[in-house]
Design a protein around this motif. Sequence first.
Motif, PDB file in Angstrom:
ATOM      1  N   LEU A  59      12.409   5.916  -2.185  1.00  0.00           N
ATOM      2  CA  LEU A  59      11.656   6.902  -2.957  1.00  0.00           C
ATOM      3  C   LEU A  59      10.289   6.382  -3.365  1.00  0.00           C
ATOM      4  N   LEU A  60      10.043   5.109  -3.102  1.00  0.00           N
ATOM      5  CA  LEU A  60       8.719   4.536  -3.300  1.00  0.00           C
ATOM      6  C   LEU A  60       7.968   4.395  -1.983  1.00  0.00           C
ATOM      7  N   GLY A  61       8.590   4.841  -0.909  1.00  0.00           N
ATOM      8  CA  GLY A  61       7.923   4.826   0.380  1.00  0.00           C
ATOM      9  C   GLY A  61       8.393   3.738   1.326  1.00  0.00           C
ATOM     10  N   TYR A  62       9.062   2.732   0.807  1.00  0.00           N
ATOM     11  CA  TYR A  62       9.544   1.632   1.638  1.00  0.00           C
ATOM     12  C   TYR A  62      10.778   1.054   0.956  1.00  0.00           C
ATOM     13  N   ALA A  63      11.763   0.651   1.729  1.00  0.00           N
ATOM     14  CA  ALA A  63      13.069   0.304   1.178  1.00  0.00           C
ATOM     15  C   ALA A  63      13.114  -1.005   0.390  1.00  0.00           C
ATOM     16  N   ARG A  64      12.125  -1.843   0.515  1.00  0.00           N
ATOM     17  CA  ARG A  64      12.178  -3.105  -0.220  1.00  0.00           C
ATOM     18  C   ARG A  64      10.783  -3.477  -0.699  1.00  0.00           C
ATOM     19  N   LEU A 118      12.934   0.379 -11.399  1.00  0.00           N
ATOM     20  CA  LEU A 118      14.078  -0.092 -12.177  1.00  0.00           C
ATOM     21  C   LEU A 118      15.390   0.262 -11.487  1.00  0.00           C
ATOM     22  N   ALA A 119      15.465   1.475 -10.951  1.00  0.00           N
ATOM     23  CA  ALA A 119      16.679   1.880 -10.237  1.00  0.00           C
ATOM     24  C   ALA A 119      16.901   1.004  -9.014  1.00  0.00           C
ATOM     25  N   GLU A 120      15.826   0.665  -8.319  1.00  0.00           N
ATOM     26  CA  GLU A 120      15.930  -0.202  -7.145  1.00  0.00           C
ATOM     27  C   GLU A 120      16.429  -1.593  -7.538  1.00  0.00           C
ATOM     28  N   GLU A 121      15.965  -2.084  -8.653  1.00  0.00           N
ATOM     29  CA  GLU A 121      16.311  -3.430  -9.100  1.00  0.00           C
ATOM     30  C   GLU A 121      17.717  -3.505  -9.692  1.00  0.00           C
ATOM     31  N   PRO A 136      -2.012   9.877 -13.885  1.00  0.00           N
ATOM     32  CA  PRO A 136      -1.611   8.474 -14.047  1.00  0.00           C
ATOM     33  C   PRO A 136      -0.321   8.305 -14.847  1.00  0.00           C
ATOM     34  N   VAL A 137      -0.085   9.165 -15.828  1.00  0.00           N
ATOM     35  CA  VAL A 137       1.145   9.069 -16.615  1.00  0.00           C
ATOM     36  C   VAL A 137       2.355   9.356 -15.735  1.00  0.00           C
ATOM     37  N   THR A 138       2.272  10.411 -14.936  1.00  0.00           N
ATOM     38  CA  THR A 138       3.373  10.763 -14.044  1.00  0.00           C
ATOM     39  C   THR A 138       3.576   9.685 -12.988  1.00  0.00           C
ATOM     40  N   THR A 139       2.504   9.155 -12.445  1.00  0.00           N
ATOM     41  CA  THR A 139       2.592   8.093 -11.442  1.00  0.00           C
ATOM     42  C   THR A 139       3.285   6.864 -12.008  1.00  0.00           C
ATOM     43  N   PHE A 140       2.875   6.450 -13.189  1.00  0.00           N
ATOM     44  CA  PHE A 140       3.474   5.286 -13.838  1.00  0.00           C
ATOM     45  C   PHE A 140       4.963   5.512 -14.108  1.00  0.00           C
ATOM     46  N   ALA A 141       5.305   6.679 -14.617  1.00  0.00           N
ATOM     47  CA  ALA A 141       6.707   6.992 -14.916  1.00  0.00           C
ATOM     48  C   ALA A 141       7.549   7.017 -13.638  1.00  0.00           C
ATOM     49  N   TYR A 142       7.055   7.661 -12.599  1.00  0.00           N
ATOM     50  CA  TYR A 142       7.778   7.752 -11.327  1.00  0.00           C
ATOM     51  C   TYR A 142       8.032   6.354 -10.763  1.00  0.00           C
ATOM     52  N   TYR A 143       6.985   5.537 -10.708  1.00  0.00           N
ATOM     53  CA  TYR A 143       7.138   4.183 -10.173  1.00  0.00           C
ATOM     54  C   TYR A 143       8.102   3.374 -11.025  1.00  0.00           C
ATOM     55  N   GLY A 144       7.958   3.457 -12.333  1.00  0.00           N
ATOM     56  CA  GLY A 144       8.816   2.692 -13.229  1.00  0.00           C
ATOM     57  C   GLY A 144      10.283   3.052 -13.098  1.00  0.00           C
ATOM     58  N   VAL A 145      10.583   4.336 -13.046  1.00  0.00           N
ATOM     59  CA  VAL A 145      11.971   4.783 -12.946  1.00  0.00           C
ATOM     60  C   VAL A 145      12.603   4.294 -11.651  1.00  0.00           C
ATOM     61  N   LEU A 190       0.820  -1.211   0.000  1.00  0.00           N
ATOM     62  CA  LEU A 190       0.000   0.000   0.000  1.00  0.00           C
ATOM     63  C   LEU A 190       0.856   1.264   0.000  1.00  0.00           C
ATOM     64  N   VAL A 191       1.909   1.264   0.789  1.00  0.00           N
ATOM     65  CA  VAL A 191       2.794   2.427   0.821  1.00  0.00           C
ATOM     66  C   VAL A 191       3.474   2.614  -0.526  1.00  0.00           C
ATOM     67  N   ARG A 192       3.947   1.514  -1.114  1.00  0.00           N
ATOM     68  CA  ARG A 192       4.658   1.614  -2.382  1.00  0.00           C
ATOM     69  C   ARG A 192       3.717   1.919  -3.545  1.00  0.00           C
ATOM     70  N   THR A 193       2.429   1.837  -3.361  1.00  0.00           N
ATOM     71  CA  THR A 193       1.461   2.280  -4.356  1.00  0.00           C
ATOM     72  C   THR A 193       1.046   3.719  -4.090  1.00  0.00           C
ATOM     73  N   GLY A 194       0.871   4.058  -2.830  1.00  0.00           N
ATOM     74  CA  GLY A 194       0.406   5.395  -2.472  1.00  0.00           C
ATOM     75  C   GLY A 194       1.415   6.502  -2.706  1.00  0.00           C
ATOM     76  N   VAL A 195       2.682   6.243  -2.436  1.00  0.00           N
ATOM     77  CA  VAL A 195       3.704   7.282  -2.616  1.00  0.00           C
ATOM     78  C   VAL A 195       3.810   7.699  -4.074  1.00  0.00           C
ATOM     79  N   PRO A 196       3.943   6.777  -5.049  1.00  0.00           N
ATOM     80  CA  PRO A 196       3.973   7.225  -6.441  1.00  0.00           C
ATOM     81  C   PRO A 196       2.685   7.936  -6.874  1.00  0.00           C
ATOM     82  N   ALA A 197       1.543   7.505  -6.344  1.00  0.00           N
ATOM     83  CA  ALA A 197       0.287   8.175  -6.679  1.00  0.00           C
ATOM     84  C   ALA A 197       0.283   9.613  -6.172  1.00  0.00           C
ATOM     85  N   ALA A 198       0.767   9.814  -4.958  1.00  0.00           N
ATOM     86  CA  ALA A 198       0.836  11.171  -4.409  1.00  0.00           C
ATOM     87  C   ALA A 198       1.814  12.039  -5.194  1.00  0.00           C
ATOM     88  N   VAL A 199       2.954  11.473  -5.552  1.00  0.00           N
ATOM     89  CA  VAL A 199       3.934  12.229  -6.346  1.00  0.00           C
ATOM     90  C   VAL A 199       3.354  12.559  -7.716  1.00  0.00           C
TER      91      VAL A 199
END
Length: 77
Positions: free
Chosen positions: A65-70, A53-56, A41-50, A7-16
């Motif tokens: 930056l997604l709200g939770y470290a893992r 990928l950086a996390e991986e 939604p475009v910005t949310t998708f881009a933020y989460y995707g970037v 939920l946190v990792r979904t909510g943070v990109p949505a808020a951003v």
Amino acid sequence: MNLYTSLVRTGVPAAVGWLVAVALRYGLDLDATAVTGVLTPVTTFAYYGVFRLAEEHVSPRFGWLLGYARPPQYEKA
């Protein structure tokens, strides 16, 4: 804990995404409904995707930056 993490990792990109869309509205001559319906939604998708990928591929520290470290870990059935 996995529910909270997901939920946190979904909510943070949505808020951003929403904040960036609202900020862009002031620089563009668009209707507020168009901004909310398209840019959020475009910005949310881009933020989460970037940052996913950086996390991986770069460092797990980008997960903050997604709200939770893992990412959430789900048990296999």
